[in-house]
Design an enzyme around this catalytic site. Sequence first.
Site, mmCIF file in Angstrom:
data_model
loop_
_atom_site.group_PDB
_atom_site.id
_atom_site.type_symbol
_atom_site.label_atom_id
_atom_site.label_comp_id
_atom_site.label_asym_id
_atom_site.label_seq_id
_atom_site.Cartn_x
_atom_site.Cartn_y
_atom_site.Cartn_z
ATOM 1 N N ASN A 11 2.594 7.604 1.267
ATOM 2 C CA ASN A 11 2.760 6.578 2.298
ATOM 3 C C ASN A 11 2.043 7.050 3.571
ATOM 4 O O ASN A 11 2.400 8.094 4.135
ATOM 5 C CB ASN A 11 4.258 6.362 2.545
ATOM 6 C CG ASN A 11 4.521 5.311 3.590
ATOM 7 O OD1 ASN A 11 3.847 5.290 4.620
ATOM 8 N ND2 ASN A 11 5.488 4.456 3.364
ATOM 9 N N HIS A 14 2.285 6.748 8.857
ATOM 10 C CA HIS A 14 2.380 7.521 10.100
ATOM 11 C C HIS A 14 1.046 8.080 10.589
ATOM 12 O O HIS A 14 0.968 8.597 11.700
ATOM 13 C CB HIS A 14 3.482 8.573 9.987
ATOM 14 C CG HIS A 14 4.812 7.897 9.801
ATOM 15 N ND1 HIS A 14 5.281 6.958 10.702
ATOM 16 C CD2 HIS A 14 5.709 7.938 8.796
ATOM 17 C CE1 HIS A 14 6.434 6.473 10.264
ATOM 18 N NE2 HIS A 14 6.720 7.045 9.109
ATOM 19 N N HIS A 47 3.320 0.214 4.586
ATOM 20 C CA HIS A 47 4.319 -0.803 4.959
ATOM 21 C C HIS A 47 3.756 -1.631 6.110
ATOM 22 O O HIS A 47 3.574 -1.124 7.211
ATOM 23 C CB HIS A 47 5.609 -0.080 5.379
ATOM 24 C CG HIS A 47 6.766 -0.994 5.637
ATOM 25 N ND1 HIS A 47 8.036 -0.515 5.833
ATOM 26 C CD2 HIS A 47 6.864 -2.346 5.728
ATOM 27 C CE1 HIS A 47 8.872 -1.535 6.031
ATOM 28 N NE2 HIS A 47 8.170 -2.656 5.986
ATOM 29 N N ARG A 49 4.703 -3.869 8.620
ATOM 30 C CA ARG A 49 5.950 -4.358 9.229
ATOM 31 C C ARG A 49 5.677 -5.609 10.043
ATOM 32 O O ARG A 49 4.569 -5.810 10.543
ATOM 33 C CB ARG A 49 6.560 -3.285 10.134
ATOM 34 C CG ARG A 49 7.072 -2.070 9.382
ATOM 35 C CD ARG A 49 7.832 -1.151 10.310
ATOM 36 N NE ARG A 49 9.186 -1.613 10.500
ATOM 37 C CZ ARG A 49 10.251 -1.114 9.879
ATOM 38 N NH1 ARG A 49 10.129 -0.100 9.051
ATOM 39 N NH2 ARG A 49 11.446 -1.611 10.108
ATOM 40 N N ARG A 53 4.068 -2.082 13.900
ATOM 41 C CA ARG A 53 4.183 -0.878 14.734
ATOM 42 C C ARG A 53 3.286 0.260 14.248
ATOM 43 O O ARG A 53 2.963 1.160 14.992
ATOM 44 C CB ARG A 53 5.629 -0.398 14.823
ATOM 45 C CG ARG A 53 6.160 0.169 13.538
ATOM 46 C CD ARG A 53 7.541 0.749 13.698
ATOM 47 N NE ARG A 53 8.544 -0.276 13.895
ATOM 48 C CZ ARG A 53 9.832 -0.098 13.591
ATOM 49 N NH1 ARG A 53 10.234 1.071 13.133
ATOM 50 N NH2 ARG A 53 10.700 -1.063 13.765
ATOM 51 N N GLU A 74 4.333 -2.282 0.887
ATOM 52 C CA GLU A 74 5.750 -2.484 1.217
ATOM 53 C C GLU A 74 5.839 -3.602 2.239
ATOM 54 O O GLU A 74 5.082 -3.604 3.221
ATOM 55 C CB GLU A 74 6.336 -1.216 1.837
ATOM 56 C CG GLU A 74 6.452 -0.070 0.886
ATOM 57 C CD GLU A 74 6.942 1.200 1.573
ATOM 58 O OE1 GLU A 74 7.062 2.207 0.876
ATOM 59 O OE2 GLU A 74 7.187 1.173 2.800
ATOM 60 N N THR A 105 13.161 2.199 7.191
ATOM 61 C CA THR A 105 13.912 1.284 6.336
ATOM 62 C C THR A 105 15.308 1.834 6.061
ATOM 63 O O THR A 105 15.459 2.890 5.446
ATOM 64 C CB THR A 105 13.166 1.075 5.002
ATOM 65 O OG1 THR A 105 11.782 0.891 5.291
ATOM 66 C CG2 THR A 105 13.708 -0.121 4.262
ATOM 67 N N GLU A 155 12.605 0.720 -6.995
ATOM 68 C CA GLU A 155 12.423 1.984 -6.274
ATOM 69 C C GLU A 155 13.783 2.361 -5.713
ATOM 70 O O GLU A 155 14.352 1.640 -4.883
ATOM 71 C CB GLU A 155 11.377 1.853 -5.158
ATOM 72 C CG GLU A 155 11.216 3.180 -4.426
ATOM 73 C CD GLU A 155 10.005 3.273 -3.518
ATOM 74 O OE1 GLU A 155 8.966 2.661 -3.821
ATOM 75 O OE2 GLU A 155 10.120 3.980 -2.503
ATOM 76 N N HIS A 198 11.974 7.902 -0.081
ATOM 77 C CA HIS A 198 12.522 7.866 1.270
ATOM 78 C C HIS A 198 13.144 9.199 1.653
ATOM 79 O O HIS A 198 14.076 9.663 1.012
ATOM 80 C CB HIS A 198 13.554 6.753 1.486
ATOM 81 C CG HIS A 198 13.550 6.296 2.919
ATOM 82 N ND1 HIS A 198 14.150 7.004 3.916
ATOM 83 C CD2 HIS A 198 12.965 5.231 3.516
ATOM 84 C CE1 HIS A 198 13.946 6.393 5.066
ATOM 85 N NE2 HIS A 198 13.225 5.316 4.861
HETATM 86 N N1 PXP Z 1 9.634 4.008 -0.038
HETATM 87 C C1 PXP Z 1 9.977 2.985 0.761
HETATM 88 C C2 PXP Z 1 10.380 1.690 0.140
HETATM 89 C C3 PXP Z 1 9.932 3.102 2.169
HETATM 90 O O1 PXP Z 1 10.291 2.066 2.957
HETATM 91 C C4 PXP Z 1 9.474 4.315 2.716
HETATM 92 C C5 PXP Z 1 9.338 4.450 4.210
HETATM 93 O O2 PXP Z 1 8.395 3.541 4.675
HETATM 94 C C6 PXP Z 1 9.111 5.350 1.845
HETATM 95 C C7 PXP Z 1 9.223 5.178 0.467
HETATM 96 C C8 PXP Z 1 8.615 6.666 2.341
HETATM 97 O O3 PXP Z 1 9.623 7.301 3.061
HETATM 98 P P1 PXP Z 1 9.299 8.604 3.881
HETATM 99 O O4 PXP Z 1 8.273 8.259 4.890
HETATM 100 O O5 PXP Z 1 10.617 8.981 4.480
HETATM 101 O O6 PXP Z 1 8.790 9.620 2.893
#
Ligand code: PXP
Length: 247
Positions: A11, A14, A47, A49, A53, A74, A105, A155, A198
Amino acid sequence: MKQDNIRLGVNIDHVATLRNARGTFYPDPLEAAKIVMESGADGITAHLREDRRHINDDDIKNLKTKQKLPLNLEMAVTVEMQKIAIETLPNAVCLVPEKREERTTEGGLKVKENLDNLKSFIFPLKSAGIRISLFIEPDMMQIKAAKEVGADIVELHTGHFCDLFEKSMVKEYTNYLKKLEDASKYASYLGLEVHAGHGLTVNSVKHLRELHQIRELNIGHSIISDSIFIGLGSAVKRMKKMINGDR
Ligand code: PXP
């Protein structure tokens, strides 16, 4: 018996968070996606959003058209996002609950409580050839409902497990791991592909190796954080090694 490797979806939200903090054009999530691919990851997760952001609409277009890994988009269950998904045609869409004020999330999607709405939301996405993943808590009723609404994938939300792990609450996280395991088995029995994610780090992720039904992990914040110190390529390679151990 030798197990198949668990796929790693990275992901990259960031990377965009850092870019947006200064309103610059760097660091570019597309550039990150290319390094992530060269370092052995199996997919890109982003994601989009409602408040944009971090990832924005151009990022999503670029991630679909200018890099080669499958894109897992996402998104919230909104008409705006449905339209973007159908225009973009990502490999998969992962539906998540979204609240404007949350940092990340929180909790899983309430599938059981929104059966009809989700069924009609998912139908055009599936018809466009997009795989459907639902981000849910490891709860049997939610898994059953995910099957009913036509999801291909669940998931499982590992956020609570990771909180307990980070606080070294061994008994509690061991119990929660069992919950994740039972949920994975049930989802797999129903014919759903099992993903999880997550809050996972190189330390907590090791525990998920033993859950043989999990096919993919989506990990972002800790990989991007580690990349500040060891570089993105090394952070991805290290995570990939950690999720598979000696499989
Ligand atoms: N899976 C989903 C559905 C999420 O919403 C997120 C965070 O955007 C992640 C995985 C990844 O989480 P993390 O950034 O905490 O590894």
